[in-house]
Design a protein around this motif. Structure first.
Motif, PDB file in Angstrom:
ATOM      1  N   PRO A 200       7.886 -13.602  58.496  1.00 45.55           N
ATOM      2  CA  PRO A 200       8.759 -13.300  59.509  1.00 45.55           C
ATOM      3  C   PRO A 200       8.362 -11.689  59.965  1.00 45.55           C
ATOM      4  O   PRO A 200       8.187 -10.991  59.094  1.00 45.55           O
ATOM      5  N   PHE A 201       9.090 -11.477  61.261  1.00 45.79           N
ATOM      6  CA  PHE A 201       8.760  -9.979  61.623  1.00 45.79           C
ATOM      7  C   PHE A 201      10.118  -9.255  61.762  1.00 45.79           C
ATOM      8  O   PHE A 201      11.133 -10.049  62.013  1.00 45.79           O
ATOM      9  N   THR A 202      10.220  -8.306  61.145  1.00 39.97           N
ATOM     10  CA  THR A 202      11.407  -7.469  61.367  1.00 39.97           C
ATOM     11  C   THR A 202      11.100  -6.126  61.704  1.00 39.97           C
ATOM     12  O   THR A 202       9.960  -5.599  61.484  1.00 39.97           O
ATOM     13  N   LEU A 203      11.927  -5.212  62.125  1.00 38.83           N
ATOM     14  CA  LEU A 203      11.982  -3.928  62.425  1.00 38.83           C
ATOM     15  C   LEU A 203      11.278  -2.973  61.356  1.00 38.83           C
ATOM     16  O   LEU A 203      10.618  -2.137  61.663  1.00 38.83           O
ATOM     17  N   ASP A 204      11.553  -3.162  60.220  1.00 39.66           N
ATOM     18  CA  ASP A 204      11.019  -2.337  59.001  1.00 39.66           C
ATOM     19  C   ASP A 204       9.436  -2.554  58.916  1.00 39.66           C
ATOM     20  O   ASP A 204       8.923  -1.658  58.102  1.00 39.66           O
ATOM     21  N   VAL A 205       8.900  -3.536  59.662  1.00 33.21           N
ATOM     22  CA  VAL A 205       7.510  -3.695  59.545  1.00 33.21           C
ATOM     23  C   VAL A 205       6.715  -2.385  60.024  1.00 33.21           C
ATOM     24  O   VAL A 205       5.779  -2.131  59.532  1.00 33.21           O
ATOM     25  N   VAL A 206       7.417  -1.928  61.297  1.00 32.90           N
ATOM     26  CA  VAL A 206       6.677  -0.685  61.636  1.00 32.90           C
ATOM     27  C   VAL A 206       7.686   0.723  61.483  1.00 32.90           C
ATOM     28  O   VAL A 206       7.031   1.627  61.603  1.00 32.90           O
ATOM     29  N   ALA A 207       8.757   0.465  61.124  1.00 36.88           N
ATOM     30  CA  ALA A 207       9.637   1.656  60.992  1.00 36.88           C
ATOM     31  C   ALA A 207       8.755   2.434  59.594  1.00 36.88           C
ATOM     32  O   ALA A 207       8.917   3.609  59.909  1.00 36.88           O
TER      33      ALA A 207
ATOM     34  N   TYR B  17       2.584  -8.405  53.333  1.00 41.32           N
ATOM     35  CA  TYR B  17       2.839  -8.313  51.748  1.00 41.32           C
ATOM     36  C   TYR B  17       4.173  -7.455  51.588  1.00 41.32           C
ATOM     37  O   TYR B  17       4.194  -6.783  50.869  1.00 41.32           O
ATOM     38  N   ARG B  18       5.193  -7.795  52.257  1.00 43.05           N
ATOM     39  CA  ARG B  18       6.542  -7.103  52.114  1.00 43.05           C
ATOM     40  C   ARG B  18       6.928  -6.955  50.819  1.00 43.05           C
ATOM     41  O   ARG B  18       7.499  -5.888  50.341  1.00 43.05           O
ATOM     42  N   PRO B  19       7.166  -7.960  50.149  1.00 47.14           N
ATOM     43  CA  PRO B  19       7.722  -7.823  48.778  1.00 47.14           C
ATOM     44  C   PRO B  19       6.983  -6.989  47.945  1.00 47.14           C
ATOM     45  O   PRO B  19       7.827  -6.353  46.802  1.00 47.14           O
ATOM     46  N   ILE B  20       5.696  -6.579  48.146  1.00 41.67           N
ATOM     47  CA  ILE B  20       5.104  -5.624  46.950  1.00 41.67           C
ATOM     48  C   ILE B  20       4.689  -4.494  47.756  1.00 41.67           C
ATOM     49  O   ILE B  20       3.968  -3.643  47.454  1.00 41.67           O
ATOM     50  N   ALA B  21       5.182  -4.314  49.152  1.00 43.03           N
ATOM     51  CA  ALA B  21       4.487  -3.190  50.129  1.00 43.03           C
ATOM     52  C   ALA B  21       4.716  -1.918  49.211  1.00 43.03           C
ATOM     53  O   ALA B  21       3.765  -0.896  48.987  1.00 43.03           O
ATOM     54  N   PHE B  22       6.033  -1.470  48.853  1.00 45.22           N
ATOM     55  CA  PHE B  22       6.094  -0.344  48.084  1.00 45.22           C
ATOM     56  C   PHE B  22       5.554   0.118  46.844  1.00 45.22           C
ATOM     57  O   PHE B  22       5.189   1.185  46.520  1.00 45.22           O
ATOM     58  N   LYS B  23       5.453  -1.062  46.277  1.00 47.56           N
ATOM     59  CA  LYS B  23       4.543  -1.040  44.931  1.00 47.56           C
ATOM     60  C   LYS B  23       3.106  -0.509  45.117  1.00 47.56           C
ATOM     61  O   LYS B  23       2.700   0.419  44.410  1.00 47.56           O
ATOM     62  N   ILE B  24       2.419  -1.222  46.182  1.00 51.36           N
ATOM     63  CA  ILE B  24       0.968  -0.988  46.545  1.00 51.36           C
ATOM     64  C   ILE B  24       0.856   0.565  46.957  1.00 51.36           C
ATOM     65  O   ILE B  24       0.072   1.312  46.632  1.00 51.36           O
TER      66      ILE B  24
ATOM     67  N   VAL C 142      -4.482  -7.973  40.387  1.00 50.26           N
ATOM     68  CA  VAL C 142      -3.018  -8.228  39.849  1.00 50.26           C
ATOM     69  C   VAL C 142      -2.058  -8.831  40.242  1.00 50.26           C
ATOM     70  O   VAL C 142      -1.218  -9.698  39.644  1.00 50.26           O
ATOM     71  N   PHE C 143      -1.865  -8.476  41.747  1.00 49.76           N
ATOM     72  CA  PHE C 143      -0.478  -8.834  42.243  1.00 49.76           C
ATOM     73  C   PHE C 143      -0.942 -10.651  42.854  1.00 49.76           C
ATOM     74  O   PHE C 143      -1.306 -10.620  44.025  1.00 49.76           O
ATOM     75  N   LYS C 144      -1.050 -11.616  41.986  1.00 51.28           N
ATOM     76  CA  LYS C 144      -1.201 -12.828  42.417  1.00 51.28           C
ATOM     77  C   LYS C 144      -0.215 -13.617  42.926  1.00 51.28           C
ATOM     78  O   LYS C 144      -0.082 -14.574  43.853  1.00 51.28           O
ATOM     79  N   LYS C 145       0.984 -13.606  42.286  1.00 47.04           N
ATOM     80  CA  LYS C 145       2.223 -14.518  42.546  1.00 47.04           C
ATOM     81  C   LYS C 145       3.288 -14.035  43.462  1.00 47.04           C
ATOM     82  O   LYS C 145       4.381 -14.477  43.486  1.00 47.04           O
ATOM     83  N   GLN C 146       2.894 -12.585  44.046  1.00 45.20           N
ATOM     84  CA  GLN C 146       4.288 -12.122  44.650  1.00 45.20           C
ATOM     85  C   GLN C 146       3.751 -11.978  46.079  1.00 45.20           C
ATOM     86  O   GLN C 146       4.332 -10.984  46.838  1.00 45.20           O
TER      87      GLN C 146
END
Length: 250
Positions: free
Chosen positions: A8-15, A85-92, A182-186
């Motif tokens: 799904p697309f939300t504003l934080d994708v580009v913010a 990959y939003r759930p792991i974006a900040f980790k990456i 490493v990030f396989k299931k997220q």
């Protein structure tokens, strides 16, 4: 029946990408406005004082051309990261900066290494290899797009040109590949149909019940109960008598 769309697309994708890039330009503007250089905050390999650059080097650029060349790919790749990959974006982003910076500190030449290009290589490498490993058609398409747009960057991981931190590029490439493994299931899972589920039983499928064993369509007639009537019951066989009456006027 399909699962919900996983992207799904939300504003934080580009913010978030825009905010990060604005921070880079703000730091560069402050350097220009007050006439000083922050290059000493870059990575200086094999020196303990150079470890500070592991954190700060992506925010420092040598000039406006250097910053501009990093801006477009950084925006494109970080936007793709937050969308797919939003759930792991900040980790990456966080671990990508730290690990690629530390690896650069380990293998780099004795010089200051600055710029966000190492992080760009982390993102490009991660997005490409993760799309291949995930086997999701959209992620594979994204991998091909990244290869088409930034595939030539692979040459900058080799010591072919003076003044370019190929060590930082190579470090980012390796770290991105590591993250892809490493990030396989997220990550978002591919859409699956009901018949793709492991517990699917075709005998309980209402749609398949309309077909016989040979695949021929079988039309089923649903018998409805008629309402009760006060008419007397009719017993079969039923005898019907016709009476013919002659019209004498003809």
């Amino acid at each position: 029946m399909k699962q919900q769309e996983p992207f799904p697309f939300t504003l934080d994708v580009v913010a978030y990408p825009i905010a990060f890039i604005m921070l880079l330009w703000l730091i560069f503007a402050i350097e220009i406005r007050f006439g000083f250089s922050l290059n000493f905050l870059g990575i200086y390999p094999q020196k303990s004082s150079g470890l500070i650059g592991v954190v700060f080097s992506p925010f420092i650029h040598s000039g406006i051309e250097h910053l501009w060349h990093n801006t477009i790919p950084l925006f494109v790749l970080s936007t793709a990261l937050f969308y797919f990959y939003r759930p792991i974006a900040f980790k990456i982003l966080f671990y990508g900066i730290i690990l690629s910076g530390f690896l650069t500190w380990c293998i780099g030449r004795p010089s200051y290494h600055i710029g966000a290009s190492g992080l760009i290589y982390v993102l490009a490498s991660f997005i490409f290899f993760k799309g291949v490993f995930a086997k999701h058609y959209r992620l594979i398409a994204l991998s091909l797009l990244v290869a088409f747009l930034y595939g030539s960057m692979i040459w900058n991981t080799l010591p072919l040109e003076e003044g370019i931190s190929w060590e930082g590029h190579l470090s980012g490439l390796l770290v991105g590949l590591l993250f892809a493994m490493v990030f396989k299931k997220q990550i978002a899972k591919p859409k699956r149909y009901v018949w793709e589920e492991p517990d699917y039983n075709e005998e309980n499928d209402a749609f398949l019940q309309h077909f016989d064993q040979n695949g021929n369509f079988v039309e089923s007639i649903v018998e409805e109960e008629l309402p009760e009537s006060n008419l007397p019951e009719v017993t079969l066989p039923l005898t019907i008598t016709y009476t013919f009456k002659e019209n004498k006027e003809l």
